[in-house]
Design an enzyme around this catalytic site. Structure first.
Site, mmCIF file in Angstrom:
data_model
loop_
_atom_site.group_PDB
_atom_site.id
_atom_site.type_symbol
_atom_site.label_atom_id
_atom_site.label_comp_id
_atom_site.label_asym_id
_atom_site.label_seq_id
_atom_site.Cartn_x
_atom_site.Cartn_y
_atom_site.Cartn_z
ATOM 1 C CE LYS A 13 -2.103 -1.094 3.797
ATOM 2 N NZ LYS A 13 -1.445 -2.371 4.070
ATOM 3 N NE ARG A 88 -4.053 1.506 11.013
ATOM 4 C CZ ARG A 88 -3.095 0.844 10.383
ATOM 5 N NH1 ARG A 88 -3.283 -0.407 10.053
ATOM 6 N NH2 ARG A 88 -1.957 1.419 10.086
ATOM 7 N NE ARG A 127 8.730 -4.639 4.891
ATOM 8 C CZ ARG A 127 7.440 -4.333 4.994
ATOM 9 N NH1 ARG A 127 6.875 -3.561 4.104
ATOM 10 N NH2 ARG A 127 6.711 -4.794 5.991
ATOM 11 N NE ARG A 139 7.878 -1.905 8.664
ATOM 12 C CZ ARG A 139 6.760 -1.673 7.996
ATOM 13 N NH1 ARG A 139 6.810 -1.116 6.809
ATOM 14 N NH2 ARG A 139 5.595 -2.014 8.502
ATOM 15 N NE ARG A 150 2.028 -4.948 10.687
ATOM 16 C CZ ARG A 150 2.752 -4.748 9.587
ATOM 17 N NH1 ARG A 150 3.839 -5.453 9.364
ATOM 18 N NH2 ARG A 150 2.397 -3.841 8.712
#
Length: 193
Positions: A13, A88, A127, A139, A150
């Site tokens: 996104k 959300r 990633r 991250r 998540r």
């Protein structure tokens, strides 16, 4: 043009919102960035958000909504924006609808990036590996355990937005596993640009 980017964590996104922002000449508005900017400016909503974030808690819908309201009222968002990470929940979506109605405008589209969970896991692991190899910080949520949490939250809270926006005639779904350039092209087609 007023657009929402929708999809699970790791779907791309942020990448696509950034590309569309550049192409359309409208700002990409990330909730996290908006909250941090409001906190840095010392606005009342920013100070409230800073206090909550400092305690490691989630910022309330009311504070997030006020932050979004302040941000979309800024001059660079007058002709449109791309919301990344907001809304959300159905409650936030209904609040956004009311906010836009008061401003005399509406959403133009909700762009969903569809990516299966196995591919999301591969992306997150890749990633993290790439960041580590480049000497960049990884991250904290780029690991399988955090992704599971998540994704559970996404399924419970955010996935119902698909039906909400489908019923409103706004949802456009694109395969998020296509190459990045092809995804951008498909999104622009869905926006009829």
């Amino acid at each position: 043009m007023r657009v929402i980017m929708l999809g699970p964590p790791g779907a791309g996104k942020g990448t696509q919102a950034s590309r569309l922002s550049e192409r359309l000449g409208i700002p990409q508005l990330s909730t996290g960035d908006m909250l941090r900017a409001a906190a840095a400016k010392g606005t009342p909503v920013g100070l409230a958000a800073r206090e909550v974030m400092a305690r490691g808690e989630l910022v309330s819908d009311e504070v997030v909504m006020e932050c979004v309201r302040e941000r979309i009222a800024e001059p660079d968002a007058a002709t449109g924006f791309i919301l990344d990470g907001f809304p959300r929940t159905i409650t936030q979506a209904m609040g956004l609808d009311e906010m836009l109605a008061v401003a005399g405008t509406v959403l133009d589209a909700v762009l969903e990036l569809r990516v299966g969970e196995a591919a999301l896991l591969d992306r997150v692991i890749s990633r993290a590996r790439e960041a580590k190899a480049a000497g960049q910080p990884v991250r904290a949520d780029d690991n399988p355990e955090a992704l599971k949490v998540r994704l559970d939250a996404y399924r419970r809270q955010t996935e119902p937005l698909k039906d909400y926006y489908r019923l409103a005639g706004l949802l456009r779904t694109v395969d998020g596993l296509l190459p990045i350039d092809r995804i951008t092209t498909r999104l622009l087609i869905e926006l009829q640009l």
